[in-house]
Design a protein around this motif. Structure first.
Motif, mmCIF file in Angstrom:
data_model
loop_
_atom_site.group_PDB
_atom_site.id
_atom_site.type_symbol
_atom_site.label_atom_id
_atom_site.label_comp_id
_atom_site.label_asym_id
_atom_site.label_seq_id
_atom_site.Cartn_x
_atom_site.Cartn_y
_atom_site.Cartn_z
ATOM 1 N N ASP A 85 1.106 -1.331 -0.069
ATOM 2 C CA ASP A 85 0.354 0.337 0.125
ATOM 3 C C ASP A 85 0.694 1.174 0.279
ATOM 4 O OD1 ASP A 85 -2.014 1.854 0.122
ATOM 5 O OD2 ASP A 85 -2.364 0.911 2.384
ATOM 6 N N VAL A 86 1.271 1.700 -1.152
ATOM 7 C CA VAL A 86 1.340 2.801 -1.333
ATOM 8 C C VAL A 86 1.673 4.001 -0.351
ATOM 9 C CG1 VAL A 86 2.638 2.172 -3.494
ATOM 10 C CG2 VAL A 86 1.041 3.842 -3.474
ATOM 11 N N HIS A 87 0.312 4.225 -0.422
ATOM 12 C CA HIS A 87 -0.301 5.393 0.865
ATOM 13 C C HIS A 87 0.257 5.426 2.329
ATOM 14 C CE1 HIS A 87 -2.536 6.004 -2.927
ATOM 15 N NE2 HIS A 87 -2.885 5.017 -2.443
ATOM 16 N N GLN A 88 0.580 4.007 2.336
ATOM 17 C CA GLN A 88 1.505 3.856 3.757
ATOM 18 C C GLN A 88 2.791 3.667 4.179
ATOM 19 O OE1 GLN A 88 -0.584 3.106 6.086
ATOM 20 N NE2 GLN A 88 -2.360 3.216 4.492
ATOM 21 N N PHE A 89 3.408 4.411 2.385
ATOM 22 C CA PHE A 89 4.935 4.191 2.806
ATOM 23 C C PHE A 89 5.071 5.813 2.951
ATOM 24 C CE2 PHE A 89 9.307 4.393 0.527
ATOM 25 C CZ PHE A 89 9.590 3.589 0.443
ATOM 26 N N ASP A 90 6.187 6.064 3.528
ATOM 27 C CA ASP A 90 6.275 7.754 4.035
ATOM 28 C C ASP A 90 7.046 8.101 3.289
ATOM 29 O OD1 ASP A 90 6.559 9.651 5.786
ATOM 30 O OD2 ASP A 90 8.631 8.960 6.136
ATOM 31 N N GLY A 91 6.667 9.547 2.371
ATOM 32 C CA GLY A 91 7.758 9.836 1.477
ATOM 33 C C GLY A 91 7.221 9.949 -0.360
ATOM 34 N N HIS A 92 5.725 8.877 0.200
ATOM 35 C CA HIS A 92 5.625 8.501 -1.056
ATOM 36 C C HIS A 92 5.264 9.681 -1.961
ATOM 37 C CE1 HIS A 92 2.617 6.875 -4.065
ATOM 38 N NE2 HIS A 92 3.627 6.142 -4.655
ATOM 39 N N ILE A 93 5.583 9.468 -3.477
ATOM 40 C CA ILE A 93 5.633 10.303 -4.113
ATOM 41 C C ILE A 93 4.184 9.141 -5.384
ATOM 42 C CG2 ILE A 93 7.012 11.037 -6.427
ATOM 43 C CD1 ILE A 93 9.472 11.012 -5.008
ATOM 44 N N ALA A 94 3.701 9.968 -5.589
ATOM 45 C CA ALA A 94 2.031 9.730 -6.168
ATOM 46 C C ALA A 94 1.884 10.113 -7.465
ATOM 47 C CB ALA A 94 0.998 9.871 -4.965
ATOM 48 N N CYS A 95 2.887 9.734 -8.397
ATOM 49 C CA CYS A 95 2.939 10.266 -10.248
ATOM 50 C C CYS A 95 1.429 10.402 -10.545
ATOM 51 C CB CYS A 95 3.566 9.848 -11.005
ATOM 52 S SG CYS A 95 5.468 10.440 -9.721
ATOM 53 N N ASP A 96 0.517 9.062 -10.243
ATOM 54 C CA ASP A 96 -0.588 8.581 -10.690
ATOM 55 C C ASP A 96 -0.997 7.667 -9.086
ATOM 56 O OD1 ASP A 96 -3.058 7.631 -11.914
ATOM 57 O OD2 ASP A 96 -1.485 6.109 -13.067
ATOM 58 N N SER A 97 -2.457 8.688 -9.151
ATOM 59 C CA SER A 97 -2.975 8.558 -8.284
ATOM 60 C C SER A 97 -3.736 7.352 -7.807
ATOM 61 C CB SER A 97 -3.514 10.112 -7.810
ATOM 62 O OG SER A 97 -4.907 9.792 -9.123
ATOM 63 N N ASN A 98 -3.851 6.742 -9.439
ATOM 64 C CA ASN A 98 -5.233 5.488 -9.122
ATOM 65 C C ASN A 98 -3.785 4.135 -8.904
ATOM 66 O OD1 ASN A 98 -6.995 6.716 -10.296
ATOM 67 N ND2 ASN A 98 -6.615 6.369 -12.378
ATOM 68 N N SER A 99 -2.531 4.475 -8.363
ATOM 69 C CA SER A 99 -1.662 3.356 -8.241
ATOM 70 C C SER A 99 -1.951 3.242 -6.555
ATOM 71 C CB SER A 99 -0.023 3.816 -8.340
ATOM 72 O OG SER A 99 -0.187 3.856 -9.482
ATOM 73 N N ASN A 100 -1.904 1.912 -6.156
ATOM 74 C CA ASN A 100 -1.942 1.640 -4.665
ATOM 75 C C ASN A 100 -0.942 0.710 -4.676
ATOM 76 O OD1 ASN A 100 -4.159 2.955 -3.867
ATOM 77 N ND2 ASN A 100 -5.985 1.231 -5.034
ATOM 78 N N SER A 101 0.111 -0.081 -4.625
ATOM 79 C CA SER A 101 0.635 -1.193 -4.782
ATOM 80 C C SER A 101 1.759 -0.596 -5.779
ATOM 81 C CB SER A 101 0.088 -1.953 -4.990
ATOM 82 O OG SER A 101 -0.263 -2.879 -5.682
ATOM 83 N N GLU A 102 3.190 -1.223 -5.536
ATOM 84 C CA GLU A 102 4.131 -0.780 -6.157
ATOM 85 C C GLU A 102 5.333 -1.518 -5.729
ATOM 86 O OE1 GLU A 102 7.195 3.366 -7.546
ATOM 87 O OE2 GLU A 102 5.845 3.073 -5.620
ATOM 88 N N LEU A 103 6.034 -1.776 -6.946
ATOM 89 C CA LEU A 103 7.541 -2.277 -6.887
ATOM 90 C C LEU A 103 8.465 -2.040 -7.229
ATOM 91 C CD1 LEU A 103 8.701 -5.628 -6.499
ATOM 92 C CD2 LEU A 103 7.963 -5.699 -8.488
ATOM 93 N N VAL A 104 9.564 -2.350 -6.840
ATOM 94 C CA VAL A 104 10.989 -1.438 -7.353
ATOM 95 C C VAL A 104 11.857 -1.952 -7.115
ATOM 96 C CG1 VAL A 104 12.089 0.978 -7.312
ATOM 97 C CG2 VAL A 104 10.034 0.594 -6.717
ATOM 98 N N ILE A 105 13.016 -2.494 -8.272
ATOM 99 C CA ILE A 105 13.395 -3.412 -8.642
ATOM 100 C C ILE A 105 15.052 -2.608 -8.928
ATOM 101 C CG2 ILE A 105 14.909 -5.762 -9.655
ATOM 102 C CD1 ILE A 105 11.877 -6.565 -10.236
ATOM 103 N N PRO A 106 15.980 -2.308 -7.970
ATOM 104 C CA PRO A 106 17.312 -1.723 -8.744
ATOM 105 C C PRO A 106 17.847 -2.346 -9.788
ATOM 106 C CG PRO A 106 17.523 -2.764 -6.473
ATOM 107 C CD PRO A 106 15.965 -3.315 -6.715
ATOM 108 N N LEU A 107 18.697 -1.588 -10.976
ATOM 109 C CA LEU A 107 19.459 -2.512 -11.351
ATOM 110 C C LEU A 107 20.824 -1.732 -11.555
ATOM 111 C CD1 LEU A 107 16.877 -1.157 -14.703
ATOM 112 C CD2 LEU A 107 17.005 -3.044 -13.492
ATOM 113 N N ILE A 108 21.825 -3.069 -11.341
ATOM 114 C CA ILE A 108 23.171 -3.163 -10.876
ATOM 115 C C ILE A 108 24.029 -3.764 -12.204
ATOM 116 C CG2 ILE A 108 24.824 -2.463 -9.480
ATOM 117 C CD1 ILE A 108 22.705 -2.234 -7.027
#
Length: 148
Positions: A85-108
């Motif tokens: 739940d991105v709305h519970q993530f402190d400092g979440h940046i809301a680019c699209d208000s329809n987003s509710n969950s997010e997966l971010v994978i670093p590329l190294i």
């Protein structure tokens, strides 16, 4: 997700002759074959910020500070973040208000921090373990063909 999809992705990515076509096809592939997504794309590390790269979805934030939001935090900490739940993530940046969950994978690749693969869903808790593992494998394929 299945092995056939991974093999299809590998074939598609292998044909890419530069990073823009690779990332463009990768974002289109994921958006087309993973259900219930509203955004799939890349933020690339440039000039000490994460800069919007190829993506599929609505227009997005152009620049993200390292350490800010889910993308910036994932990049800084060099770890995958699966946020139910991105709305519970402190400092979440809301680019699209329809987003509710997010997966971010670093590329190294070879110790070089390239950026992050960012996938959003309008569904809370969208990214179960199977989906996270599939998208991690897709990220490994991207890195295999990414030129640094």
């Amino acid at each position: 997700m299945n092995q056939l999809l991974l093999e299809s992705a590998a074939g598609l990515f292998e044909e890419s002759e530069n990073n823009i076509s690779l990332l463009s096809n990768a974002s289109a592939f994921v958006k087309a074959y993973v259900e219930d997504l509203n955004w799939a794309g890349f933020y690339l590390f440039e000039n000490n910020h994460l800069i919007l790269g190829p993506f599929q979805g609505l227009p997005a934030c152009v620049k993200i500070e390292v350490g800010k939001g889910v993308c910036g935090t994932s990049f800084k900490e060099e770890k995958t973040l699966n946020v139910a739940d991105v709305h519970q993530f402190d400092g979440h940046i809301a680019c699209d208000s329809n987003s509710n969950s997010e997966l971010v994978i670093p590329l190294i690749k070879n110790g070089v921090k390239i950026g992050v693969f960012d996938i959003d869903s309008p569904i809370h808790n969208r990214f179960d373990l199977e989906t996270e593992q599939f998208l991690t494998e897709i990220s490994k394929l991207i890195l295999k063909y990414y030129q640094i």
